[in-house]
Design a protein around this motif. Structure first.
Motif, mmCIF file in Angstrom:
data_model
loop_
_atom_site.group_PDB
_atom_site.id
_atom_site.type_symbol
_atom_site.label_atom_id
_atom_site.label_comp_id
_atom_site.label_asym_id
_atom_site.label_seq_id
_atom_site.Cartn_x
_atom_site.Cartn_y
_atom_site.Cartn_z
ATOM 1 N N LEU A 68 27.084 70.025 13.272
ATOM 2 C CA LEU A 68 26.287 69.141 14.116
ATOM 3 C C LEU A 68 25.581 69.976 15.182
ATOM 4 O O LEU A 68 26.234 70.709 15.930
ATOM 5 N N ARG A 69 24.251 69.864 15.222
ATOM 6 C CA ARG A 69 23.486 70.537 16.282
ATOM 7 C C ARG A 69 23.210 69.507 17.365
ATOM 8 O O ARG A 69 22.445 68.573 17.160
ATOM 9 N N ALA A 70 23.864 69.700 18.508
ATOM 10 C CA ALA A 70 23.739 68.712 19.584
ATOM 11 C C ALA A 70 22.881 69.273 20.709
ATOM 12 O O ALA A 70 22.849 70.489 20.926
ATOM 13 N N MET A 110 26.360 69.219 28.118
ATOM 14 C CA MET A 110 26.913 69.917 29.283
ATOM 15 C C MET A 110 26.910 69.009 30.516
ATOM 16 O O MET A 110 27.860 69.016 31.294
ATOM 17 N N GLU A 111 25.844 68.250 30.691
ATOM 18 C CA GLU A 111 25.716 67.497 31.935
ATOM 19 C C GLU A 111 26.369 66.123 31.883
ATOM 20 O O GLU A 111 26.905 65.656 32.874
ATOM 21 N N ARG A 112 26.320 65.462 30.727
ATOM 22 C CA ARG A 112 26.818 64.080 30.666
ATOM 23 C C ARG A 112 27.986 63.885 29.721
ATOM 24 O O ARG A 112 28.564 62.799 29.658
ATOM 25 N N ALA A 129 14.805 72.060 20.290
ATOM 26 C CA ALA A 129 15.536 71.937 21.559
ATOM 27 C C ALA A 129 16.661 72.963 21.651
ATOM 28 O O ALA A 129 17.144 73.471 20.642
ATOM 29 N N ASP A 130 17.056 73.244 22.912
ATOM 30 C CA ASP A 130 18.193 74.128 23.139
ATOM 31 C C ASP A 130 19.436 73.380 22.664
ATOM 32 O O ASP A 130 19.759 72.313 23.160
ATOM 33 N N SER A 131 20.123 73.945 21.684
ATOM 34 C CA SER A 131 21.210 73.174 21.079
ATOM 35 C C SER A 131 22.520 73.937 21.077
ATOM 36 O O SER A 131 22.574 75.136 21.334
ATOM 37 N N ILE A 132 23.573 73.204 20.797
ATOM 38 C CA ILE A 132 24.908 73.789 20.692
ATOM 39 C C ILE A 132 25.488 73.283 19.364
ATOM 40 O O ILE A 132 25.297 72.124 19.006
#
Lengths: 78, 575
Positions: free
Chosen positions: B361-363, B369-371, B381-384
Motif C-alpha cells: 500500500l502506497r499511502a 504522519m500528521e493525522r 505524491a510523497d508516499s510511504i
C-alpha cells in the motif's frame, strides 16, 4: 603501532566493514569499541576477511577472538 | 536408537483400551505426538544440523526419548503443573526433553544458555531472579553447564537434570492419558530484560486451536518440510518450527542459530537438499541472506512454498533485495509472505494469502504522519509504503482502538487489539500485568496499525518497545541499565531506535550525559557491555554528552522523540 602485514589487512577489512578510519583500529580494539559491531555484522566481517585472505575461518573460532589483534593471529594460524 | 526402544515406543503409543480412531480430533499435543508415533513411526520428525553432522529423530524415537525424559522427571519429583526449565544447546534433546515434560503434564519452558561473549555475572544474577519467580521444579541442561550452576547459581544445583543422566530404556511408566486440554502446556518467555521476562501461559487447547487454523490457512500438512535456524525459546521458533510441525506430523530441519549467523548460506543448502517448503524468518534475516551469502553461490530453491516474514516490521525494500538476489534460485515474489504474530495468541494473528504476492500500500505520507490516517497516495505524491500482514486467521478478531474509541474506521491508525480462541491464559505469576494487557477478553498488543480492505498493516508501537533482529526490548529497561553505569548522571540518558535499511532491522542508540570528562572516552564500551550482558542486546552507538545537553519535553523530562530527531539530524548533517 605494528607494521605487521596480516594485521594491516585485517585492519582495513574491519575499517571497510564498519565504515571507520583504519587509523582508529589497534590490535587491542574490541567489538565494543566499534559502532555497529554485533554478531550479525561480525558475520559480514568474517566473509570480508575470508575473501581478502582466501581462507576459511572455522565457525567456532570466529567468535572466540577477543580483539582485532587476535583476529589477525587467527588468520595467521590458518 | 535400538529396536527395543522403538518397540516400546510403539506399544506405548497404541494403548489397547484407547484405539484413537484416525478421524478423531486430538485434544492435547501429547495425543498428537502419540498418534504420529503409532501411525508413522519411521517418518522423520526432525533433523538437527550441527557442525556438518545431522542427527535424525523419527516420530517413534521422539516419543520414546520423550518418554525417557518424562520418566526421569517423574523420578525426580516433577508432577503435573510443575514448571521445568530447559536450557540446552542445539540438538534433538531440545525436542525430546520439551515433549517429555509435556507428556508428564508438567510445564516446560525453553531458556537460552549463557554464550561465552556474555558477562557471566549478569546472566546468572538475572536468571536466578527469574528462577526465583518461576520456581522451577527441575532444570534440564547439558552436562557442561553444571559447573556454571555450581559457580554462579548453587541454590539450583540440586534441581539440575543433566542430559547424560537419563536412564537408557523407557521402563514401565504410566503417562496421564486423560489430560485436561485446558491445562497449561508450556510457558513462552518473551524477550527483554531476563529478570522481567513474562511467561506466556498457553494451554493444549489454545495451541491446538491455533495450529489447526494456522495450518489450515497455509495448507500446511504432513508432507511439508520446515527449514529453520530460529531459537526455540522464541515464539516463532517454538510454534512454527517445533509445535506446529509436531502436531501436524510434518518434518523440520533445524540449524544452530549461532552457526547460521556466520554461515547464512547453510539455510539455503538445507532447503535445497531437503526440498524444504516453509521457512519463517524475521525481516533482518532476509537482508542478512542477501548481503552475506557469497555472490558466487547458486541454489535451487523452487521446492519452497513460502518464506514467511515475521516478528519485526516487514519492509518492502527487504523483500525486493532478497527476491532480486535469489531470483536465479527460483525465488518469486509470491514465495515471500508475511505474518503478524505474537506469543499471546500462541503465534499467528494474521497471515497473507500464499497464492499471490503480498499487498503493498502506497499511502500519502503527510496524512499518515500528521493525522494518523491512511489515504492511497496519488501517483506523484510523497508516499510511504506499507506491506500488508494479511487478514486475521480464522477464530481471531482484530480491531483498531484509540484511547477514546473502541473501534476505529478503516485506514485510521490506532492500537491493534485482538481476541479469539488462541488467546493466552495470562502471564505466569504476574496477575497485574495480565490484567493490564488482557481486558474483557481482548488483548491490547501495544502495536499500532490500521485495517485496509480487510487486511492488517502494522505501523509502529504505542509504547517504547524496540524490535531488534526480531527480539523485543523496552527503551526504559535499557535506560535503567545505562543509568546505573558509574559516570552516567542517573536518569540522564535515553535509548532510541534508528532503522537500518541495510540490516533490515532497528539499531539502538544510547545518548547519555556525564560530568566525568576524564572517564567519558571509556563510557561507550562500559555501556555496551552492561546492556549486552543484561539483555543480550548490542547497542550500536553510544553518544556521550555534557550535562544539560539532552533535549527535554516542556515538562522537563528527557524526551526520546526529540533526542531521536537530534541524532538523525546530526547524521544527516554529517552525510
Amino acid at each position: 603501532m605494528t607494521e605487521d602485514p596480516v594485521f594491516e589487512r585485517v585492519r582495513h577489512v574491519v575499517a571497510d566493514t564498519f565504515g571507520i578510519d583504519p587509523a582508529t583500529i589497534t590490535p587491542e580494539t574490541t567489538a565494543e569499541d566499534v559502532d555497529g559491531w554485533d554478531s550479525v555484522a561480525h558475520a559480514s566481517l568474517i566473509v570480508g576477511l575470508e575473501s581478502a585472505f582466501g581462507k576459511t575461518i572455522p565457525m567456532d573460532r570466529a567468535y572466540e577472538v577477543a580483539n582485532v589483534g587476535e583476529m589477525a593471529n587467527l588468520l595467521r594460524s590458518l | 536408537m535400538t529396536d527395543q526402544l522403538l518397540d516400546s515406543a510403539n506399544l506405548e503409543a497404541a494403548p489397547r483400551d484407547d484405539p484413537q480412531p484416525r478421524n478423531r480430533m486430538v485434544r492435547t499435543i501429547n495425543e498428537a505426538m502419540r498418534r504420529h508415533a503409532a501411525e508413522r513411526p519411521h517418518a522423520v520428525f526432525g533433523e538437527f544440523v550441527l557442525k556438518g553432522t545431522v542427527r535424525r529423530l523419527t516420530y517413534a524415537e521422539l516419543l520414546s526419548d520423550a518418554t525417557r525424559y518424562a520418566r526421569h522427571c517423574a523420578h525426580r519429583g516433577v508432577g503435573p503443573g510443575d514448571v521445568v526449565i530447559i536450557i540446552l544447546d542445539h540438538g534433538p534433546d531440545l525436542a525430546t526433553s520439551f515433549c517429555g515434560v509435556m507428556l508428564l503434564g508438567a510445564i516446560p519452558s525453553f531458556m537460552p544458555y549463557a554464550t561465552p561473549k556474555q558477562d557471566a555475572g549478569y546472566y546468572w544474577t538475572s536468571h536466578k531472579q527469574l528462577f526465583d519467580r518461576i520456581a522451577p521444579k527441575l532444570i534440564i541442561t547439558f552436562p557442561a553447564n553444571r559447573r556454571h550452576f555450581a559457580t554462579h547459581c548453587p541454590e539450583y544445583l540440586d534441581r539440575l537434570a543433566l542430559t547424560d543422566e537419563l536412564p537408557e530404556a523407557p521402563t514401565a511408566w504410566a503417562s496421564p492419558s486423560d489430560m485436561d486440554p485446558d491445562t497449561v502446556a508450556l510457558l513462552q518467555h518473551s524477550s527483554g530484560t531476563t529478570s522481567l521476562k513474562k511467561g506466556v501461559m498457553l494451554t493444549h487447547r489454545t495451541i491446538l486451536d491455533q495450529v489447526s487454523t494456522y495450518a489450515g490457512h497455509l495448507g500446511f500438512g504432513p508432507d511439508d518440510v520446515v527449514a529453520s535456524w530460529l531459537p526455540l525459546y522464541h515464539d516463532m521458533g517454538l510454534v512454527a518450527t517445533l509445535l506446529m510441525p509436531l502436531i501436524v506430523g510434518a518434518r523440520v530441519v533445524l540449524l544452530d542459530p549461532f552457526e547460521w549467523v556466520t554461515r547464512p548460506e547453510t539455510l539455503l543448502d538445507v532447503i535445497q537438499e531437503k526440498r524444504a517448503t516453509f521457512c519463517w524468518l524475521p525481516n533482518f534475516a532476509f537482508s542478512h541472506l542477501a548481503r552475506v551469502v557469497p555472490a558466487d553461490r547458486s541454489f535451487y530453491l523452487s521446492s519452497m512454498r513460502a518464506f514467511i516474514n515475521c516478528s519485526e516490521p516487514c519492509k518492502p525494500a527487504t523483500f525486493r533485495t532478497f527476491q532480486q538476489r535469489f531470483a536465479s534460485a527460483g525465488i518469486t515474489e509470491r514465495m515471500l509472505q508475511v505474518s503478524y504474530a505474537m506469543a499471546e495468541n500462541v503465534f499467528a494473528v494474521t497471515q497473507t494469502d500464499l497464492t499471490r504476492p503480498c499487498r503493498l500500500l502506497r499511502a500519502d505520507r503527510s496524512t499518515f504522519m500528521e493525522r494518523g490516517v491512511i489515504c492511497e497516495a496519488a501517483e506523484e505524491a510523497d508516499s510511504i509504503e506499507f506491506l500488508s500482514c494479511g487478514p486475521a486467521v480464522e477464530n481471531t478478531e482484530i480491531r483498531i482502538a484509540s484511547p477514546d474509541r473502541d473501534s476505529l474506521e478503516e485506514g485510521e491508525v490506532g492500537e491493534i487489539v485482538i481476541r479469539g480462541t488462541s488467546l493466552f491464559a495470562g502471564y505466569y505469576r504476574l496477575p497485574d500485568q495480565t490484567r493490564s494487557k488482557l481486558r474483557q477478553g481482548w488483548y491490547h498488543t501495544g502495536d499500532l496499525g490500521f485495517l485496509w480492505k480487510g487486511e492488517l498493516y502494522v505501523t509502529g508501537r504505542k509504547d517504547d518497545l524496540i524490535v531488534v533482529y526480531g527480539r523485543n526490548y523496552y527503551a526504559h529497561e535499557i535506560e535503567e541499565i545505562v543509568s546505573a553505569v558509574p559516570g552516567v548522571i542517573p536518569g540522564r540518558c535515553v535509548a532510541i531506535d534508528v532503522p537500518s535499511v541495510e540490516l533490515g532491522t532497528n539499531q539502538v542508540i544510547v545518548m547519555l550525559e556525564t560530568r566525568d570528562e576524564e572517564g567519558a572516552p571509556m563510557l561507550p564500551r562500559t555501556v555496551k557491555s552492561r546492556v549486552a550482558a543484561a539483555m543480550g542486546l548490542v547497542v550500536t552507538s553510544v553518544v556521550v554528552e555534557r550535562p544539560g545537553t539532552l533535549a527535554k519535553t516542556t515538562s522537563g523530562k528527557i524526551s526520546r522523540e526529540l533526542n531521536r530527531l537530534r541524532y538523525l539530524n546530526r547524521g544527516a548533517a554529517r552525510n
